[in-house]
Design an enzyme around this catalytic site. Structure first.
Site, PDB file in Angstrom:
ATOM      1  N   ASP A 419       0.824  -1.202   0.000  1.00 34.29           N
ATOM      2  CA  ASP A 419       0.000   0.000   0.000  1.00 34.29           C
ATOM      3  C   ASP A 419       0.865   1.262   0.000  1.00 34.29           C
ATOM      4  OD1 ASP A 419      -2.738   1.236   0.438  1.00 34.29           O
ATOM      5  OD2 ASP A 419      -1.705   1.988   2.210  1.00 34.29           O
ATOM      6  N   GLU A 472       1.235  -0.603  -5.142  1.00 35.65           N
ATOM      7  CA  GLU A 472       0.259   0.452  -5.403  1.00 35.65           C
ATOM      8  C   GLU A 472       1.064   1.755  -5.475  1.00 35.65           C
ATOM      9  OE1 GLU A 472      -3.400   3.018  -3.512  1.00 35.65           O
ATOM     10  OE2 GLU A 472      -1.897   2.059  -2.264  1.00 35.65           O
TER      11      GLU A 472
END
Length: 823
Positions: A419, A472
């Site tokens: 993330d 990401e």
């Protein structure tokens, strides 16, 4: 007081013990050799009597109460007990008696080499040392605790097994590295505990275990002793097969991902903060649904323990503990094992970018910045209100690297989706001037984070081949998916955030305006081979007033659904692996909320059913045709047929796989206009067949299909040598299948002429053969007739000869008679 006891006691250490500041209790407590004898000491506040006994209970000795604070000791002139082979029997003021082995008699389970590797940032199995580990030592069952807290004055284990009293189990500080450890007998799985930390400023902190494997259900936040070694895995074949896959293999394999939040996919009890299905209950439900829909992987949000439901699991306090919202660590193992048994891979969201400031968490863990960078310009996210890891500190880097490996090695996770990578890479991410500190070169790149990410990817590939990481990353950082050996970050895949943002903006527009924003549809193809991409429509796109996917679409209700089917069709045709967030596969109208189940009831609407069937059909087409995945990272895998006429609103393109057969031709119509006999370029002179059409009635369309064979004609287009004519419904995706061939119309004409000549030659040959046959037959007849006449002649001649033969004797006799007469 026994003089020997008085002489042996280090009263400075004793004062620190009573003051709660002793960080080396094994120097004072436990069993010690003293001359030819031995001394045993114990600290038991509120005890009225303490005895030392053998394990069998045959030997019993009452200890001397040395001080009123509860310090007990006994001296033996000769060695009475060996090592840990004794118990302490304590009787308290309320009459309670507790029998236990002596925690301070047990040796450390952490070696000097462990400490060295950890200090170097290279102890990749440190999770087997730190944390709370149930074990049996010298026949005694208990739990071994270890924690890193170099700036602490004293650390104690407190829990429901010692009345949360920090005086009872102070931990031993090892000589180097700031590591505290202690084995506590009789503490078993399920015990709740924390670390009580006395800071350098005499502040008392209660911290959950950074390496703990289980935590209490929120709002409680204690750690729970858990044994990760008891589960019997059944996915050995899956894991062994995974090890055989290389980076290149993975790039050529299908990957269609169902992103899930377990707590809100389905709830057991609505309107209940704890009304979740367990991991074990969810396993068959999720596996059956995902398998039926044709997904290859699930990506799970928010598994590492977190305190606030609204963070969705992206503000983690316990990195080594699966959340207790859905059960125990063993239950989570069962969930993974079950999905593997159904052929479904597991991707886990992982958050090394930041952590929250909750008092029980990692922040200011030992009273000083420890896991976070000490400079707020490097160590805090002002917008998020969270801390940033100190990536350049070896022990912190070790914590994160080992954590990534932990989920793969202990829980058999197949991949990690990392993330907020962009926030790690840039020192000025989300910060204003003056809020960030440049690197040593004066730039905004976080050199420590770059090194860490490269190391994580390299170590993962080395220790767990087949497992991989997905980034990401929302910027144009170069080389995110290039191997670390080539100075890349080493990720295998990267989320294509640029495509997602452009494409969703395009789809939200009224079709009239799409022609003026055509580049938002096509621009992604100019960089699609720069990285190994995953096309994503994630949870972030259907929350916080961004609208659900169906409500992003313009037009009337039928047009909204047609637009959504079109969008998903284009997405599946575009190069890149696929990810779709739960609920969007059946066009949930409401935005997603972690507090409630998905709106499964909308499947009573035929249009929602149609979208669900459409996504299932796309997954099935995707998995059955390697044209849609084998060459995602190769320019030969995609070619535009027509993207040059935005006024028409129609684009078409080719997807090629590993063989010439089963190649696919996509036609996407982004305007509400039906095109009959629409001319589309064709790559080869062959027959095409429609295999999928979003306007099919079963998907909620009007049924304007292309049935039968579609034959190419010898008519060039701007990009293609041939053409086909098809019906293109409004707001639709049409997919045709064909087998590629190099044969041209000239080849076919030549072939026909050759066949014609061959046929003529054959006929001539046949005629000649027939003539020869006739002649031969005639000759044969004549020969036969001759043969027949010759026997007749022979017969007549034979008869004549026989007649002559018969008459000759008579003539001879007559002649003789004549001669005789003359005489």
């Amino acid at each position: 007081m026994n003089k020997r006891i008085n002489d042996w006691i280090n009263w400075v250490l004793y004062d620190e013990l009573i003051a709660g500041k002793l960080n080396a209790p094994k120097h004072l407590l436990g069993i010690h050799e003293y001359g030819e004898g031995q001394i045993i000491t114990a600290y038991r506040p509120h005890a009225v009597e303490v005895k030392v006994t053998s394990r069998t209970g045959k030997k019993v000795h009452t200890m001397e109460k040395v001080t009123d604070e509860g310090f007990y000791a006994i001296f033996f002139p000769k060695k009475e007990f060996s090592g840990t082979k004794y118990n302490l029997v304590t009787t308290y003021e309320d009459g309670t008696t507790v029998t236990t082995a002596d925690p301070y008699a047990f040796d450390s389970q952490i070696s000097d080499f462990d400490s060295y590797l950890f200090a170097e940032g290279k102890h990749y199995e440190i999770y087997n040392k730190f944390g709370a580990h149930p074990m049996t030592i010298d026949g005694v069952k208990g739990t071994y605790f270890a924690v890193w807290a170099p700036d602490a004055r004293r650390v104690s284990v407190v829990g429901d097994f010692n009345m949360w009293d920090g005086n009872l189990h102070p931990m031993q500080l090892r000589p180097n590295g700031g590591i505290y450890e202690l084995f506590i007998p009789n503490v078993l799985s399920g015990a709740v505990y924390k670390y009580q930390i006395l800071t350098r400023y005499d502040e008392i902190l209660y911290k959950s275990d950074p390496y703990g494997n289980q935590a209490q259900m929120r709002p409680d936040n204690g750690s729970v002793v858990a044994d990760l070694t008891t589960y019997k895995w059944k996915d050995t074949a899956w894991v062994n097969k995974r090890k055989t896959y290389s980076r290149t293999d993975r790039m050529k394999m299908p990957m269609t991902i169902y992103e899930m939040h377990l707590g809100s996919w389905r709830k057991k009890v609505e309107d209940d903060d704890s009304g979740f299905f367990s991991y074990r209950e969810l396993a068959p439900m999720v596996a059956d649904y995902v398998k039926d829909m044709g997904y290859t992987h699930v990506e799970i949000m928010g598994i590492a323990e977190y305190p606030f439901d609204g963070s969705w699991g992206y503000q983690v306090t316990n990195y080594y503990a699966p959340t207790s919202r859905y059960g125990s660590p063993e239950d989570f193992m069962y969930f993974i094992d079950y999905l593997h048994s159904k052929g479904i891979g597991i991707i886990l969201d992982w958050v090394p970018a930041h952590f929250p400031k909750d008092a029980h968490g990692l922040g200011r863990f030992d009273g000083m910045p420890l896991y976070e960078h000490p400079d707020p310009r490097r160590g805090e996210h002002p917008d998020w209100g969270t801390y940033i890891f100190d990536y350049g500190r070896a022990e912190v880097a070790n914590f994160l690297i080992a954590n990534a490996l932990f989920w793969v090695e202990k829980f058999h996770i197949d991949a990690l989706r990392v993330d907020a990578v962009a926030s790690m890479l840039y020192l000025d991410y989300g910060k204003q001037d003056g809020q960030w500190l440049p690197n040593e070169n004066g730039g905004n790149e976080n050199l420590d984070a770059i090194k860490l990410l490269q190391n994580i990817n390299a170590v993962m590939e080395e220790k767990n081949p087949g497992a991989f990481l997905i980034a990401e990353e929302s910027t144009a950082w170069a080389g995110v998916t290039a191997p670390a050996s080539m100075n890349g970050l080493g990720f295998l895949f990267k989320w294509n955030m640029g495509w997602m943002n452009d494409f969703l903006e395009y789809m939200k527009m009224d079709p009239y305006f799409r022609s003026f924003n055509h580049n938002k549809l096509t621009f992604s193809l100019s960089y699609t081979y720069a990285e190994n991409y995953v096309l994503v429509i994630s949870h972030d796109e259907v929350v916080h007033l961004k609208c659900s996917m169906i409500n992003k679409m313009p037009g009337s209700e039928p047009q909204k659904f047609a637009n959504l089917r079109l969008a998903y069709g284009y997405m599946y045709g575009h190069p890149g692996k696929k990810l779709l967030f739960m609920g969007q596969e059946f066009a949930q109208p409401r935005e997603w909320s972690e507090a409630r189940s998905l709106d499964w009831f909308v499947l009573d609407n035929p249009l929602n059913q149609g979208v669900q069937r459409w996504v299932k059909a796309l997954n099935n087409l995707y998995n059955a045709n390697d044209a849609l995945y084998a060459n995602d990272s190769d320019v030969m895998g995609f070619e535009w047929i027509d993207c040059d006429h935005p006024d028409k609103g129609v684009v078409s393109f080719i997807r090629r796989g590993s063989t010439p057969s089963k190649q696919l031709l996509f036609i996407c119509n982004f305007v509400p206009v039906e095109y009959d006999n629409y001319e589309v370029g064709a790559p080869c002179f062959t027959t095409y067949k429609e295999v999928l059409n979003s306007d099919d009635v079963q998907f909620g369309g009007a049924g304007r299909l292309n049935s039968g064979k579609i034959k190419a004609i010898d008519k060039k287009t701007e990009r293609m040598p041939y053409s086909i004519s098809v019906t293109v419904p409004p707001l639709s995706t049409v997919v045709l299948e064909y087998d590629y061939t190099d044969v041209t119309p000239e080849d076919i004409l030549k072939k026909k002429e050759a066949e014609k000549k061959a046929a003529a030659a054959k006929r001539a040959a046949e005629k000649k053969t027939a003539a020869k046959k006739t002649a031969t037959e005639k000759k044969d007849v004549e020969t036969t007739e001759v043969v027949k006449k010759e026997p007749e002649k022979k017969t007549a001649a034979t008869k004549t000869k026989e007649t002559v033969s018969k008459t000759k004797p008579a003539q001879t006799k007559a002649a003789v008679s004549k001669k005789t007469t003359k005489k």
